[in-house]
Scaffold this active site. Structure first.
Site, PDB file in Angstrom:
ATOM      1  N   ARG A  99      50.778  39.057  47.361  1.00 50.50           N
ATOM      2  CA  ARG A  99      49.495  38.358  47.504  1.00 50.50           C
ATOM      3  C   ARG A  99      49.659  36.843  47.565  1.00 50.50           C
ATOM      4  O   ARG A  99      49.083  36.184  48.435  1.00 50.50           O
ATOM      5  CB  ARG A  99      48.574  38.734  46.342  1.00 50.50           C
ATOM      6  CG  ARG A  99      47.277  37.952  46.302  1.00 50.50           C
ATOM      7  CD  ARG A  99      46.473  38.273  45.053  1.00 50.50           C
ATOM      8  NE  ARG A  99      45.949  39.631  45.077  1.00 50.50           N
ATOM      9  CZ  ARG A  99      45.108  40.105  44.157  1.00 50.50           C
ATOM     10  NH1 ARG A  99      44.738  39.345  43.145  1.00 50.50           N
ATOM     11  NH2 ARG A  99      44.653  41.336  44.231  1.00 50.50           N
ATOM     12  N   GLU A 188      35.475  35.121  31.543  1.00 52.43           N
ATOM     13  CA  GLU A 188      36.326  34.218  32.315  1.00 52.43           C
ATOM     14  C   GLU A 188      36.272  32.779  31.810  1.00 52.43           C
ATOM     15  O   GLU A 188      37.181  31.996  32.080  1.00 52.43           O
ATOM     16  CB  GLU A 188      35.919  34.262  33.797  1.00 52.43           C
ATOM     17  CG  GLU A 188      36.958  33.695  34.729  1.00 52.43           C
ATOM     18  CD  GLU A 188      36.637  33.940  36.193  1.00 52.43           C
ATOM     19  OE1 GLU A 188      37.257  33.272  37.044  1.00 52.43           O
ATOM     20  OE2 GLU A 188      35.773  34.792  36.490  1.00 52.43           O
ATOM     21  N   SER A 204      40.954  41.819  34.417  1.00 55.89           N
ATOM     22  CA  SER A 204      39.809  41.064  33.915  1.00 55.89           C
ATOM     23  C   SER A 204      38.840  41.958  33.158  1.00 55.89           C
ATOM     24  O   SER A 204      37.993  41.464  32.402  1.00 55.89           O
ATOM     25  CB  SER A 204      39.085  40.370  35.072  1.00 55.89           C
ATOM     26  OG  SER A 204      38.746  41.315  36.069  1.00 55.89           O
TER      27      SER A 204
END
Length: 491
Positions: A99, A188, A204
Site C-alpha cells: 500500500r 482516532e 481501528s
C-alpha cells in the site's frame, strides 16, 4: 457559545484528515479534540504518523470513497492519462506492491506529470476483471461509482491517494486517561500506541470497541475547588460578535490554501526544505488569523467565560472560524513533529544514552535550534544553545558529547571543537562534515539503506571524528527523498 461545568470531559472528535487536500475523512474531521487538548496543556504524541490509502475516488463533488485494494488484487490496472501502467516504473510488482509503495508511486507520478498535483488523479481500470467477478465481489463500489457518474464496466475510476487514518493524537493510556485529570480521549483523536506508526487494516475497531467499551467503567474524580464562577446562563445576555463577509471569505481561502500546502509538504513524501517553508507559512497564517477582529473578540470572550453569540447571516460562520483555528494548530504541530523526529531517531539508532550528556546546539533558530534543544532536554541531556556568531563557539563546543549543527551551520564546525568520542549531527544539510576544512562533502547522489551504511561509508579524518559522524535530513532519511519515493524503500 455557552459554558457548562463537567466532572469529566471525553474527547471523541475523530481525526484531522481535513488538514489535507485529499482525505477519506468526513468534513468534520478537523482535529478539534487534539487542538483543544493541546491548548489546554495535554500531552500529544506521534502527530506525524498518518496513513494514506492509495486509491480513493476523485470525482468532483464526491466524497473520497475508498476503492478497495482487493480490486487491484483481482486484476485492476493503475493507468495514467495516456493509458500506461506507470506503477511498474516504481516497483516490479506494479499495482500489487504494498500500500505505501503504491501511494508513493501515484504521488510521485502526479508530481511529475500534473500542473496541479494536489487535485490531480490517475485511473483505476477494472475492465481487465471479468464483469461477473466485479458484480459478485464489488457491488458497493459499483453502486457508489454509478452514483457519481462512473460506470466501472465502461470506463476507469479516477483515483488518487488520500489521508486515511491518524495514528497520532492525544496521549492516552489503556483507560483512555490523558495527562490532564478528568480529561479522556477515545477513538482516532487519541494516541494509545496500539497502531504503531502505521495501523493494519481494520485495527481501528480497537479504538471503537475496546477503548469505547471501557468508558462504561469511567470513574469521575471528585471535583476540585472552583477557581472561577460560572456565568448565570439564565440571566446572562450573550455578547454579540460579528464576522464580516470579508473575514469569512479570508477564512475560507486560508482553509483551502492550508490543505494544499500540507498535502505538498507533509503528505506522502516529505522533504526538509518543503517542511521548513510550510512551518514558516503556517506560522504566518496563524498570526494573521489571530489578528482578525472576530478572532480577538471571540478569544477575549472565551477567556472571560462570557456567553457568546455570532451575529452573522451565515449559520456555519462560527464553525468555519473554529475549524480553521484548529486546523492551523494541528498543521503546525504535525509539521514540527515530522521535522524533528529525525534527530531523535538518529540518536536512538546508535543506542546513544542522552541522560546526563552535554549537548551543544549551534544555531538559535526558532524553527530548528530551540525545538531541538527542548527535545534533548526532554531526554535529560544538559543543553547549551550557541549563537552561530559567538566569539567563544570553539570553547563552548569543545567538551560537548553531542554537537548538533542546525540548518546552515555545519561549516562552523572545526576539528578543534570536537572531542574524539563526540557525536556530530548535521541537521537539514545533505552532506558529511570534514572537520579539517570545516566544509561539507555533498552526498546528494549517493543512496544508502540506513544511517549505519552512511557511517560505514565515511572515512575517519584527523581531529577525532570517525564513524559516528552521520548526515541526515529532517524527514528521517539519509538519501534524497525523491529517490526514496521512486525506489519505494520502506523506512
Amino acid at each position: 457559545m455557552i459554558w457548562l461545568r463537567a466532572g469529566a470531559v471525553v474527547l471523541a472528535t475523530g481525526g484531522g484528515g481535513q488538514v489535507y487536500a485529499q482525505t477519506t475523512n468526513p468534513a468534520l474531521s478537523t482535529g478539534d479534540g487534539v487542538a483543544m487538548a493541546w491548548r489546554a496543556g495535554a500531552q500529544l504524541r506521534d502527530l506525524e504518523f498518518v496513513q494514506f490509502h492509495p486509491t480513493a475516488l476523485t470525482q468532483p463533488g464526491a466524497p473520497r470513497f475508498l476503492i478497495s485494494e482487493a480490486v487491484r488484487g483481482e486484476g485492476a490496472h493503475l493507468i495514467d492519462a495516456e493509458g500506461r501502467r506507470f506503477a511498474f516504473d516504481y516497483h516490479p510488482a506494479g499495482e500489487l506492491a504494498p500500500r505505501d509503495v503504491v501511494s508513493r508511486a501515484i504521488f510521485d507520478h502526479l508530481q511529475k506529470t500534473s500542473s496541479d498535483p494536489a487535485s490531480a488523479h490517475v485511473w483505476l481500470d477494472l475492465r481487465p476483471i471479468p464483469a461477473e467477478t466485479i458484480r459478485r465481489r464489488f457491488p458497493n463500489i459499483i453502486q457508489v461509482c454509478q452514483q457519481w457518474g462512473v460506470d466501472v464496466f465502461q470506463a476507469p475510476i479516477p483515483v488518487a491517494p488520500a489521508a486515511h487514518y491518524w495514528m497520532g493524537g492525544i496521549t492516552a493510556d489503556s483507560l483512555s486517561r490523558t495527562t490532564i485529570p478528568a480529561l479522556y480521549a477515545v477513538g482516532e483523536t487519541a494516541s494509545t500506541g496500539v497502531h504503531g506508526a502505521n495501523r493494519l487494516a481494520s485495527n481501528s475497531l480497537l479504538e471503537c470497541l475496546v477503548f469505547g467499551a471501557q468508558l462504561a467503567a469511567l470513574e469521575v474524580p471528585p471535583p476540585e475547588a472552583e477557581t472561577a464562577p460560572m456565568p448565570n446562563l439564565d440571566n446572562s445576555t450573550p455578547t454579540e460578535i460579528n464576522l464580516s463577509a470579508l473575514d469569512l471569505a479570508q477564512i475560507i481561502e486560508w482553509r483551502h490554501r492550508l490543505a494544499r500546502l500540507i498535502w505538498r509538504s507533509a503528505g506522502i513524501c516529505r522533504e526538509q526544505a518543503g517542511m521548513e517553508q510550510a512551518i514558516t507559512q503556517v506560522e504566518t497564517w496563524r498570526a494573521e488569523f489571530a489578528a482578525l477582529s472576530v478572532s480577538q473578540a471571540l478569544l477575549a470572550g472565551m477567556h472571560s467565560n462570557s456567553t457568546l453569540a455570532l451575529s452573522n447571516s451565515e449559520p456555519k460562520a462560527l464553525r468555519q472560524w473554529g475549524e480553521l483555528r484548529n486546523l492551523l494548530d494541528i498543521a503546525m504541530l504535525m509539521l514540527k513533529s515530522a521535522a524533528f523526529r529525525g534527530v531523535m531517531r538518529l540518536l536512538q539508532e546508535y543506542r546513544i544514552d542522552l541522560k546526563g550528556k552535554k549537548a551543544v546546539v549551534i544555531g538559535r533558530s526558532i524553527l530548528v535550534g530551540k525545538p531541538l534543544a527542548l527535545m534533548l532536554l526532554a531526554e535529560d541531556a544538559t543543553v547549551t544553545i550557541a549563537h552561530s556568531r559567538s566569539q567563544d563557539l570553539t570553547a563552548i563546543a569543545r567538551d560537548a558529547d553531542i554537537l548538533v549543527a542546525a540548518v546552515g551551520r555545519t561549516n562552523l564546525i572545526t576539528a578543534e571543537m570536537v572531542k574524539p568520542d563526540a557525536v556530530v549531527v548535521d541537521v537539514g544539510i545533505n552532506r558529511v562534515v570534514n572537520p579539517e576544512t570545516g566544509k561539507g562533502r555533498l552526498v546528494g547522489d549517493v543512496e544508502f539503506e540506513s544511517v549505519r551504511d552512511v557511517a560505514a561509508w565515511i572515512t575517519p579524518v584527523p581531529g577525532g571524528i570517525g564513524p559516528m559522524t552521520v548526515t541526515m535530513l529532517l524527514d528521517n532519511t539519509v538519501w534524497s527523498y525523491r529517490q526514496w519515493c521512486v525506489a519505494g524503500r520502506e523506512k
